[in-house]
Design an enzyme around this catalytic site. Structure first.
Site, short mmCIF file in Angstrom:
data_model
loop_
_atom_site.label_atom_id
_atom_site.label_comp_id
_atom_site.label_asym_id
_atom_site.label_seq_id
_atom_site.Cartn_x
_atom_site.Cartn_y
_atom_site.Cartn_z
N ASN A 7 10.22 19.60 20.55
CA ASN A 7 11.57 18.85 20.77
C ASN A 7 12.09 18.18 19.53
O ASN A 7 11.61 17.02 19.40
CB ASN A 7 11.41 18.12 21.76
CG ASN A 7 12.95 17.61 22.31
OD1 ASN A 7 13.99 18.03 21.82
ND2 ASN A 7 12.89 17.20 23.57
N ARG A 92 12.43 23.66 22.22
CA ARG A 92 13.49 23.30 23.13
C ARG A 92 14.98 23.27 22.42
O ARG A 92 14.96 22.36 21.47
CB ARG A 92 13.17 21.65 23.87
CG ARG A 92 14.40 21.11 24.57
CD ARG A 92 14.22 20.15 25.26
NE ARG A 92 15.65 19.79 25.93
CZ ARG A 92 16.25 18.64 25.68
NH1 ARG A 92 15.53 17.53 25.09
NH2 ARG A 92 17.05 18.31 26.22
N HIS A 181 19.90 20.75 31.37
CA HIS A 181 18.67 20.52 32.23
C HIS A 181 18.53 22.01 32.76
O HIS A 181 17.78 21.83 33.91
CB HIS A 181 18.93 19.54 33.38
CG HIS A 181 19.01 18.21 32.84
ND1 HIS A 181 19.83 17.20 33.46
CD2 HIS A 181 18.27 17.49 31.71
CE1 HIS A 181 19.77 16.08 32.64
NE2 HIS A 181 18.59 16.25 31.82
N GLY A 211 16.94 11.93 35.94
CA GLY A 211 16.15 11.03 35.12
C GLY A 211 17.04 10.21 34.47
O GLY A 211 17.81 9.75 34.89
N ARG A 242 24.93 6.50 30.41
CA ARG A 242 26.26 7.25 30.22
C ARG A 242 26.98 6.99 31.48
O ARG A 242 26.33 7.05 32.54
CB ARG A 242 25.77 8.78 30.40
CG ARG A 242 25.16 9.37 28.69
CD ARG A 242 24.91 10.62 28.79
NE ARG A 242 23.66 10.99 28.06
CZ ARG A 242 22.66 11.85 28.58
NH1 ARG A 242 22.78 12.80 29.41
NH2 ARG A 242 21.53 11.99 27.88
N GLU A 386 9.28 20.33 31.61
CA GLU A 386 10.22 21.17 30.99
C GLU A 386 9.10 21.65 29.85
O GLU A 386 9.35 22.94 29.57
CB GLU A 386 11.26 20.22 30.52
CG GLU A 386 12.23 20.11 31.40
CD GLU A 386 13.25 19.09 31.19
OE1 GLU A 386 14.30 19.51 30.95
OE2 GLU A 386 13.05 17.83 31.23
#
Ligand code: AMP
Length: 401
Positions: A7, A92, A181, A211, A242, A386
């Protein structure tokens, strides 16, 4: 068979090496940080729980990948004897735009497509490309794949994914809802159906990935039909930092009053808001729960707002699908926060849910039903993973199984 999962961010490389034989296992994982700064750092841990850290300049991603290889090959904390033991690399990738409806092998065409949609994920896709090119430099013969956060949601109908903007905005800029996601939503829905011995193609499922970033998806008969994140991962639920859904007029008002530029406003809605901004305390659910237990009213209100928004989306998605058979709670908060689950599923009997509040208490990091047997709609915690999905997809794409 070892698969390396990466990632890559603009200044970091997160990695996991997984042995993907019959019972997949993580052999080692770690992170290279501060790429491009005067001093970089690699933190590494292997399956024997041996840790290793080193500080050294990491001017670019190729040097970062070489550092990862050294850590994996080291005779003390390493886990392989030769790079030939790495059979594939899975990346990813944040955004697949409208090109990718599923994970893909990385050939020149796929890389060109990912490059062409950098506009849609300016912070992420360029960084992923750096990682892909670094692997081409360091492991030129190892096959690579891309697993996209967006691809699972490509089944959404236009009525879900279009914004009520002038149509030319879609034609010109591909401005629409994409969702994120996807890897996690798909994985937990399939895992739950496996456990319950259900055919996913007959079920209506709502997956709540809660999460630090959070989104909810309506999965009807195995396909994503709506999801709470949109063009960017800012839309939808309230998150750690956020805003989630916000009146656009409020943002314009703040920009004017606080004299924010576009990039300052972007940083504001992504980093300064959500649970952290509102509570002025923390983005971490554990801190907020502890503060609320000690009588901090703002922390309590933050938790109430968080759960209220989750509840609202569940109601909306039950409406979108004309019912729901299963609601899944996953991600750090969904899997572990008994308090959030209690608030969300309180007074939800109208959906045919008989929530077992007693069983919910203390339930953490498990795959478990938390409704009574005669509950028409079920609620379940499912642990997401993931990296494992990326490794599984990579193995399937490269080796066909
Ligand atoms: P993730 O981004 O999936 O790693 O999730 C991070 C979030 O999960 C943070 O807000 C954590 O506070 C939250 N979390 C992790 N463990 C717990 C726990 N035991 N109780 C409440 N929240 C938790």
């Amino acid at each position: 068979m070892n698969v390396l999962v990466l990632n890559c961010g603009s200044s970091s490389i997160k990695y996991q090496l997984l042995d993907m034989s019959d019972n997949p296992e993580v052999k080692a994982k770690g992170i290279v940080e501060r790429i491009g700064l005067p001093m970089g750092i690699l933190s590494h841990k292997n399956y024997r729980d041996e840790k290793y850290e080193t500080e050294t300049p990491v001017p670019n991603h190729t040097v970062g990948i070489k550092l990862v290889m050294e850590a994996l090959l080291d005779k003390n904390h390493g886990v392989i004897n030769s790079v030939d033991e790495i059979k594939a690399v899975g990346h990813r990738v944040a955004h697949g735009g409208e090109y990718f409806t599923e994970s893909a092998r990385l050939d020149a065409d796929a890389i060109a497509k990912i490059e062409s949609i950098c506009d849609l994920a300016p912070l992420h896709n360029p960084a992923h490309l750096l990682g892909m090119r670094a692997i081409l430099d360091v492991l030129p013969n190892v096959p690579q794949t891309a697993v996209f956060d967006t691809s699972f949601h490509q089944t959404m109908p236009p009525s879900s994914y279009m914004y009520p903007l002038p149509y030319k905005m879609y034609e010109q800029y591909k401005l629409r809802r994409y969702g994120f996601h996807g890897t996690s939503h798909k994985f937990v829905a399939e895992k739950a159906c496996d456990i319950l011995n259900w055919n996913i193609e007959e079920k209506k499922i709502i997956t709540c990935h809660l999460g630090n970033g959070a989104s909810i998806t309506a999965i009807k008969y195995g396909k994503s039909v709506d999801t709470s994140m949109g063009f960017t991962p800012v839309e939808g639920l309230m998150m750690g930092t956020r805003t989630g859904d916000l009146d656009l007029g409020a943002l314009l008002f703040i920009m004017e009053k606080e004299k924010l530029s576009v990039s300052e406003a972007n940083s504001f809605i992504n980093k300064k808001c959500g649970s952290n901004g509102f509570s002025e305390l923390s983005s971490d659910m554990r801190d907020l729960e502890a503060a609320s237990n000690e009588g901090n009213e703002r922390a309590k209100l933050t938790l109430d707002m968080y759960a209220h928004r989750v509840k609202k989306y569940i109601g909306a998605y039950a409406a979108v699908m004309n019912g729901v058979d299963l609601i899944i709670m996953t991600g750090g908060i969904g899997e572990n926060s008994c308090h959030t689950r209690k608030l969300v599923f309180n007074d939800m009997d109208y959906l045919g849910i008989k929530f077992n509040f007693e069983k919910n208490e203390g339930l953490r990091a498990k795959d478990e039903l938390i409704t009574y047997e005669d509950s028409k709609a079920k609620v379940m915690t499912i642990t997401t993973n993931e990296e494992l999905v990326i490794a599984m997809d990579t193995k399937r794409i490269v080796f066909g199984s």
